[in-house]
Structures are given as structure tokens and as C-alpha cells.
Design a protein around this motif. Structure first.
Motif, PDB file in Angstrom:
ATOM      1  N   TRP A  33       6.674  -1.940   5.351  1.00 45.81           N
ATOM      2  CA  TRP A  33       6.123  -2.711   6.479  1.00 45.81           C
ATOM      3  C   TRP A  33       7.222  -3.638   6.995  1.00 45.81           C
ATOM      4  CZ3 TRP A  33       0.565  -2.935   7.693  1.00 45.81           C
ATOM      5  CH2 TRP A  33      -0.174  -2.001   6.951  1.00 45.81           C
ATOM      6  N   PHE A  73       1.450   6.491   8.789  1.00 45.34           N
ATOM      7  CA  PHE A  73       0.032   6.795   8.561  1.00 45.34           C
ATOM      8  C   PHE A  73      -0.496   7.919   9.450  1.00 45.34           C
ATOM      9  CE2 PHE A  73       0.619   2.348   7.287  1.00 45.34           C
ATOM     10  CZ  PHE A  73       0.121   2.393   5.996  1.00 45.34           C
ATOM     11  N   SER A  97      -6.067   9.903  17.400  1.00 43.29           N
ATOM     12  CA  SER A  97      -5.406   8.985  16.464  1.00 43.29           C
ATOM     13  C   SER A  97      -4.570   7.929  17.201  1.00 43.29           C
ATOM     14  CB  SER A  97      -4.533   9.762  15.480  1.00 43.29           C
ATOM     15  OG  SER A  97      -3.433  10.323  16.144  1.00 43.29           O
ATOM     16  N   LEU A 118      -0.771   8.041  12.670  1.00 43.75           N
ATOM     17  CA  LEU A 118      -1.594   7.598  13.806  1.00 43.75           C
ATOM     18  C   LEU A 118      -0.794   7.745  15.108  1.00 43.75           C
ATOM     19  CD1 LEU A 118      -3.226   4.415  12.223  1.00 43.75           C
ATOM     20  CD2 LEU A 118      -4.313   6.608  12.682  1.00 43.75           C
ATOM     21  N   LEU A 174       3.205   2.934  12.636  1.00 43.04           N
ATOM     22  CA  LEU A 174       1.904   3.484  12.205  1.00 43.04           C
ATOM     23  C   LEU A 174       1.866   5.009  12.358  1.00 43.04           C
ATOM     24  CD1 LEU A 174      -0.638   0.890  13.693  1.00 43.04           C
ATOM     25  CD2 LEU A 174      -0.071   1.235  11.289  1.00 43.04           C
ATOM     26  N   LEU A 234       0.831  -1.206   0.000  1.00 46.18           N
ATOM     27  CA  LEU A 234       0.000   0.000   0.000  1.00 46.18           C
ATOM     28  C   LEU A 234       0.870   1.262   0.000  1.00 46.18           C
ATOM     29  CD1 LEU A 234      -2.547  -1.222   2.687  1.00 46.18           C
ATOM     30  CD2 LEU A 234      -2.978  -1.115   0.236  1.00 46.18           C
ATOM     31  N   TRP A 273       6.062  -2.992  11.679  1.00 45.62           N
ATOM     32  CA  TRP A 273       5.051  -2.111  11.078  1.00 45.62           C
ATOM     33  C   TRP A 273       4.085  -1.466  12.081  1.00 45.62           C
ATOM     34  CZ3 TRP A 273      -0.232  -3.206  11.288  1.00 45.62           C
ATOM     35  CH2 TRP A 273      -0.580  -4.499  11.691  1.00 45.62           C
ATOM     36  N   ILE A 317      -6.680   4.971  17.724  1.00 49.24           N
ATOM     37  CA  ILE A 317      -6.838   4.152  16.506  1.00 49.24           C
ATOM     38  C   ILE A 317      -5.632   3.228  16.341  1.00 49.24           C
ATOM     39  CG2 ILE A 317      -7.048   4.230  13.985  1.00 49.24           C
ATOM     40  CD1 ILE A 317      -8.479   6.946  14.331  1.00 49.24           C
TER      41      ILE A 317
END
Lengths: 568, 60
Positions: free
Chosen positions: A197, A279, A495, A281, A275, A193, A271, A498
Motif C-alpha cells: 500500500w 485486487f 469492477s 478492480l 487497486l 492484508l 494504493w 467498485i
């Protein structure tokens, strides 16, 4: 009168002179007028002292060796002085480089000592787990349960040395508190993606090659005892019906693969820990001392294997209602809980991997958080059982203490004392509700409540980081490579919650799936469960060849320990 | 049934993992994570455990 006036005048002049000398520059009034003059008047900075130039040791007043030889040092004021700084070149004598290197080595020495001693405390938790689990099982299975707890240490250690540690930490460097540990610098990364990772480490197999390093050894010992804690959780939930050979193979698999994988994703630079950077987070998945990595992995593996093995004979009636199967020794159960609570002071404060630098002084608040959550956990459980059943249940109170400790393990480095008290209290109630739910609704037999204590409350601990992290701790400037402090939902960062929930999803998704499939394959090949005859007889003789309490068996058969007949 | 259960468990994990890559919205990510956990729990409790309870030792 005249002298008083003269004195006042003198004081006034003195004050004016002082103001002229100090006050104007301080107020900035003289700055513009005399900036060039000030620059000229400012003494040139002293040249940096040469690192290899001999230092004047006499100025540090080293104690006289003759005095020490004659009188000793009863007050402790002459031991540990400049004389004890290691000199690299005796011809040159003491240099500044020697002093600076000694300071650095002292810091790492403090951190090594701290990490090793807390690791030894965690190792002692094996004794606590062993007697808690054995006490909660029936006497006829005591030797079998004790031997599972005893040998899980050896099986797990072996697997972790062969490959587990490399998979977990092989790409985890650098660890500043332990001197860098630079040999562990290779992580297998795939792109998925559009992001990297990290999946597993690739350096450190058999602790050989460049991993033959003092810092790596310290980290190995500390991580190994954590891994063993996760393994020993499973022996409790599968007790009284698990084949010993299946337990051995299962423990080796868990120490080599299941545990190290998740530990890499959370602690080894994998990974989940990224995050935040990848991403956005929060700080990525944060698990300070292992509510998720250690306890939830153990608890979820315990759930998978308990489902495969099935309940003990007699646990459920034909209509599905459960029967109580009380343990044989509450004394050792509660003693074991105390041993575990003691060991937890190694588990959580030790996870700073140091007591000097990089925010490691927070060990004080981590230890207090640990203490508080254990306390409120036992409060929660005793109150729940007292109100619901009319009696303060001993084994559930012990489980409440452990549940509070499990839950505070992940957040202990990120929360304040109020947060830790709430987390522990919730854990104490949660463990009681969860034990009832797993026993009555899921009909999964867990003789010691390990799934609830470690699995459910491990997950609660992971979630609580995302709720209660107060943003006041900042280890070395960042956590998981994201600058700033970790904040939960209640302190302004949704976040982070999450990221924690993705960790929970990975635990109950990937770790459960791996454990279940591995357990299923083992069930097909070697069989997980003992025969019904062996189970009814008790596993001590059929599986281990010796009873844990032989005198009790003799009395039961009508023969006294001395050889005479026992009275009825 | 067991294989279906395992597939559901893994699918529940994949939902949030893919979800965080396809959306930046915090609310959407939150919903996807909760959905994933629900699917995984259904796989464990609703499918796998039911399959085991079908032939439970106490029913024999």
C-alpha cells in the motif's frame, strides 16, 4: 481495323507480362517454387546508418542565408528547416544522432509548453473563484472574502513547495510525457492484508537535490495550481464568519497534508491507483483531472469546516427555517463563472501532461467533453429552478455550469460526448437538489454552494467514470499499470465502478476525518469563528482593517464620496 | 458524540478496504463498499452534524 486488333494484342501481351512479374508472387503461387531463389535475389538489408556519421545536409536543401537576409521569409516556407537542427559537434556537422535527439526534444518541448500553458490557465481560475465567491457574499465582507482567495494562493504554494509536492508526487515516476521525471522515484509503502500500500512520496521536498530538474519543475507548477484550486473551495463555504488567522493555518495544513495525501493515493502511485493491479478492480481508482482529487477533497474539507464553524448569524430562524442571504453582485458572479469555464480548458485537457505521444492527441475530445458538460450542467440547473420556482435563477445557473465542469473533470479523458452531456445534465440538477438539502435538512450554511458544486458533484464525477468510461482511450497502452482501456459498468466492467466507489469511501471517510480533526484542534487552540459583533459589523474592518467599498459606507452614513452630504 | 462520529466515519472506510482483501466476489465487494459508504455518511450526517446542531447558534 487491323491496327485496332494489333493494339489489342499488344495490350494483352503487356497485361500477361505484368501478371507474370507482379501477380504470381502476390497470389503466393510462385512462393514455394522459387523461395530459395527469391531469398538469393532479395537484396541484403542496408547497414544501419552510423549515428555519428555526418549527414548530407545539402540533400535537405537548406535555404540560402543570403536569400533570407535579402528577402526575409514572408511565406514561412524557409523558416524551421534542417539549418535549425541543433548540432552537438560543429566539427562533425549534422549527424543522425543530432536529428533523432532533436525529434525527442521537440516532443518533450511540445509537452512542456502544453503543460505549462494549461497550468497558467488553471492559475487564472483563482481570479474566477475569487470574484464568484466575493460576489455571492455580502458587500460588508467583500475585502475579507477577496483576501482569503488572494492569499490562499501564497499559503498553499508555500506549503506545497515545502512538503506537499513531495508527499504527492515523490514516488510518482516515471512520467513519459515529461521526459521521465526519474528523481521522483521514492514511495513509502507498507504491507497490509498481504499487498503493498503506497502511502506517500519521499522525494522532492523543497524541490531540492535531484528534484532540481526541468521536468520536475513543470510537473510542480501544474500540480501546484491544482492543489490551490482545492484550497480555494473551502474559503467560499466558510466565508463571512471565518477568522483570517484560522483560514491561513487551515490552508497551509491542507496544502501540506490533506490534499497531497489523497493526490498521492490517486495520482502519485499510491494504493488507490493500484487497486487494479493488487485486487483486480478495473484499472484502479481513475480520476483523469481531479473531480475527486481536487474538487471532492475541497468540497469535503469545506463540509467539515462549515460544520465546525457553524452558520452565519441570521441564516436560520429559531425554528430552524433558513433565510435567503443574497450576494451583493451577480455581475461578477457570472463573469467569474465564465473565467472558470475558460480556465477549465487548462484543467482537463492539460491533464494529459502533453500534446504529443502516449495518446495525448485526445486533448481534442477532452476539451469538447469539458465544453459539453458545462453547457448541459447550466441547462440542468436553469430548467430545475425554472420549473420548481418559476424563474431562471442566475446564481444557480452559474453553479450548474460549474457543477457540470466539476463532474466531467474525472471522466473527461475516458468518455464520449454523449456520456459527457449526460454527466453534465445530471450534475446541473444534482447541484440544485444538494444545495436545498444541505441548507434545509443538514442546516449547514454554505454561502456560495461550494459543498454541493465541488463536493457532491466531485463525487458524482468519480462515480461516473465507473459508469460511462467507454474503453476507447488508451493512454500509452495502460492506465495505472493495467493494460487496456478503462471501461465503466455500461461498457462491460463492473469492477471499475467498485474501484471508484472505494475512492468515494476514502474521500468521505479519511479526508473528511483528517479535515474534521484538524479543524477541531484549530478551533480549540486559535478559534475558527469571529466574534458576533465583528460578524454583524462585517469582517472588512475588524479582520482586514479596510473596507472593500468605502464610498458605499460613506453614503450609508449620509456622507457623499466627494465629502458633501448625500441626498436621501 | 464527536469522537463516536469520527470513529464511525473511519470504520465506514475500513469496511470496503478490508472487504476487498477478504473476498474476490464482485457482488460481495460491491455490497461491502456500499455498506461502508452508508456507515460513513451516518457518521457525518447522523452523528457529527447532529452534535453540532444541538448547540447551533440559531437555537441560542
Amino acid at each position: 481495323m487491323r491496327s485496332r486488333v494489333r493494339m489489342t494484342t499488344c495490350c494483352l501481351w503487356a497485361a500477361i507480362c505484368l501478371l507474370l512479374l507482379c501477380g504470381f508472387p502476390a497470389l503466393g503461387l510462385a512462393q514455394s517454387a522459387s523461395s530459395t531463389q527469391a531469398a538469393a535475389a532479395k537484396p541484403a538489408p542496408a547497414p544501419a546508418p552510423a549515428m555519428d556519421a555526418p549527414l548530407d545536409v545539402k540533400a535537405a536543401q537548406p535555404p540560402s542565408t543570403d536569400d533570407l537576409a535579402a528577402k526575409g521569409d514572408p511565406g514561412g516556407t524557409s523558416t524551421g528547416t534542417v539549418s535549425d537542427v541543433v548540432v552537438s559537434d560543429s566539427k562533425k556537422g549534422l549527424t543522425l544522432a543530432d536529428v533523432v535527439n532533436q525529434v525527442g526534444q521537440n516532443r518533450i518541448g511540445i509537452n512542456f509548453t502544453w503543460t505549462l500553458i494549461t497550468g497558467f490557465l488553471v492559475m487564472f481560475m483563482q481570479a474566477g473563484f475569487a470574484i464568484v465567491e466575493t460576489g455571492l457574499c455580502r458587500a460588508k465582507n467583500a475585502n475579507h472574502t477577496m483576501m482569503m482567495n488572494f492569499m490562499v494562493y501564497g499559503f498553499g504554494l508555500f506549503a506545497f513547495w515545502v512538503c506537499g509536492f513531495a508527499i504527492q508526487m515523490g514516488g510518482g515516476a516515471p512520467y513519459a510525457t515529461l521526459g521521465g521525471i526519474y528523481p521522483l522515484n521514492s514511495e513509502h509503502v507498507v504491507t497490509f492484508l498481504g499487498k503493498p500500500w503506497g502511502l506517500f512520496g519521499t522525494h522532492g521536498f523543497f524541490l531540492s537535490g535531484a528534484s532540481y530538474d526541468v521536468g520536475v519543475m513543470v510537473l510542480f507548477l501544474f500540480q501546484m495550481v491544482f492543489m490551490d484550486t482545492a484550497l480555494t473551495i473551502v474559503t467560499g463555504s466558510c466565508a463571512e464568519r471565518w477568522k483570517y488567522v484560522a483560514f491561513a493555518v487551515s490552508s497551509i495544513f491542507m496544502g501540506a497534508i490533506t490534499y497531497p495525501l489523497f493526490a498521492n493515493w490517486a495520482w502519485g502511485g499510491g494504493w488507490l491507483s493500484q487497486l487494479g493491479g493488487n485486487f483486480g478492480l478495473g484499472h484502479g481508482y481513475c480520476d483523469f483531472a481531479g473531480s475527486g482529487v481536487v474538487h471532492a477533497v475541497g468540497g469535503i474539507t469545506a463540509l467539515a469546516l462549515s460544520m465546525i464553524i457553524g452558520p452565519r448569524i441570521g441564516k436560520y430562524n429559531r425554528n430552524g427555517t433558513p433565510n435567503a442571504m443574497p450576494g451583493h453582485d451577480l455581475l461578477v458572479v457570472l463573469t467569474g463563472c465564465f473565467i472558470l469555464a475558460f480556465g477549465w480548458f487548462g484543467f482537463n485537457p492539460g491533464s494529459t501532461l502533453g500534446a504529443s505521444g502516449n495518446g495525448a492527441l485526445r486533448i481534442g475530445s477532452i476539451a469538447v467533453n469539458t465544453m459539453l458538460a458545462g453547457c448541459t450542467g447550466s441547462f440542468g440547473a436553469i430548467l430545475y429552478m425554472w420549473i420548481r420556482y418559476g424563474k431562471p435563477d442566475a446564481s444557480m445557473t452559474g453553479n450548474g455550469l460549474l457543477a457540470g465542469l466539476v463532474a466531467i473533470t474525472a471522466p473527461s479523458g475516458f468518455v464520449n460526448t454523449v456520456g459527457s452531456a449526460i454527466i453534465g445534465l445530471v450534475a446541473g440538477v444534482l447541484v440544485c437538489i444538494s444545495v436545498e438539502y444541505i441548507e434545509r435538512v443538514l442546516k449547514v450554511d454554505d454561502p456560495v454552494g461550494a459543498i454541493s458544486v465541488h463536493g457532491v458533484n466531485g463525487i458524482w464525477g468519480v462515480i461516473s467514470v465507473g459508469l460511462f468510461a467507454d474503453g476507447a482511450s488508451n493512454y500509452g497502452g495502460s492506465w495505472n499499470g493495467v493494460s487496456g482501456s478503462v471501461r465503466g459498468l455500461f461498457y462491460g466492467d463492473a469492477s471499475q465502478l467498485i474501484a471508484q466507489l472505494i475512492g468515494v469511501g476514502t474521500l468521505i471517510g479519511v479526508i473528511f476525518a483528517i479535515s474534521y480533526v484538524a479543524g477541531w484542534v484549530m478551533d480549540v487552540i486559535i478559534g475558527q469563528r469571529v466574534s458576533a459583533e465583528d460578524e454583524l459589523e462585517g469582517l472588512d474592518i475588524p479582520e482586514m482593517g479596510a473596507l472593500c467599498y468605502p464610498e458605499f459606507a460613506l453614503q450609508h452614513q449620509g456622507v457623499a464620496p466627494s465629502g458633501g452630504m448625500a441626498a436621501d | 458524540m464527536r469522537i463516536v462520529g469520527i470513529l464511525l466515519v473511519l470504520a465506514g472506510w475500513l469496511i470496503p478496504v478490508v472487504g476487498i482483501a477478504i473476498t474476490q466476489s464482485r457482488a460481495a465487494r460491491f455490497v461491502l463498499v456500499l455498506l461502508g459508504i452508508a456507515v460513513t455518511l451516518f457518521g457525518i450526517v447522523g452523528v457529527l452534524n447532529k452534535a453540532h446542531l444541538k448547540n447551533a447558534i440559531w437555537k441560542v
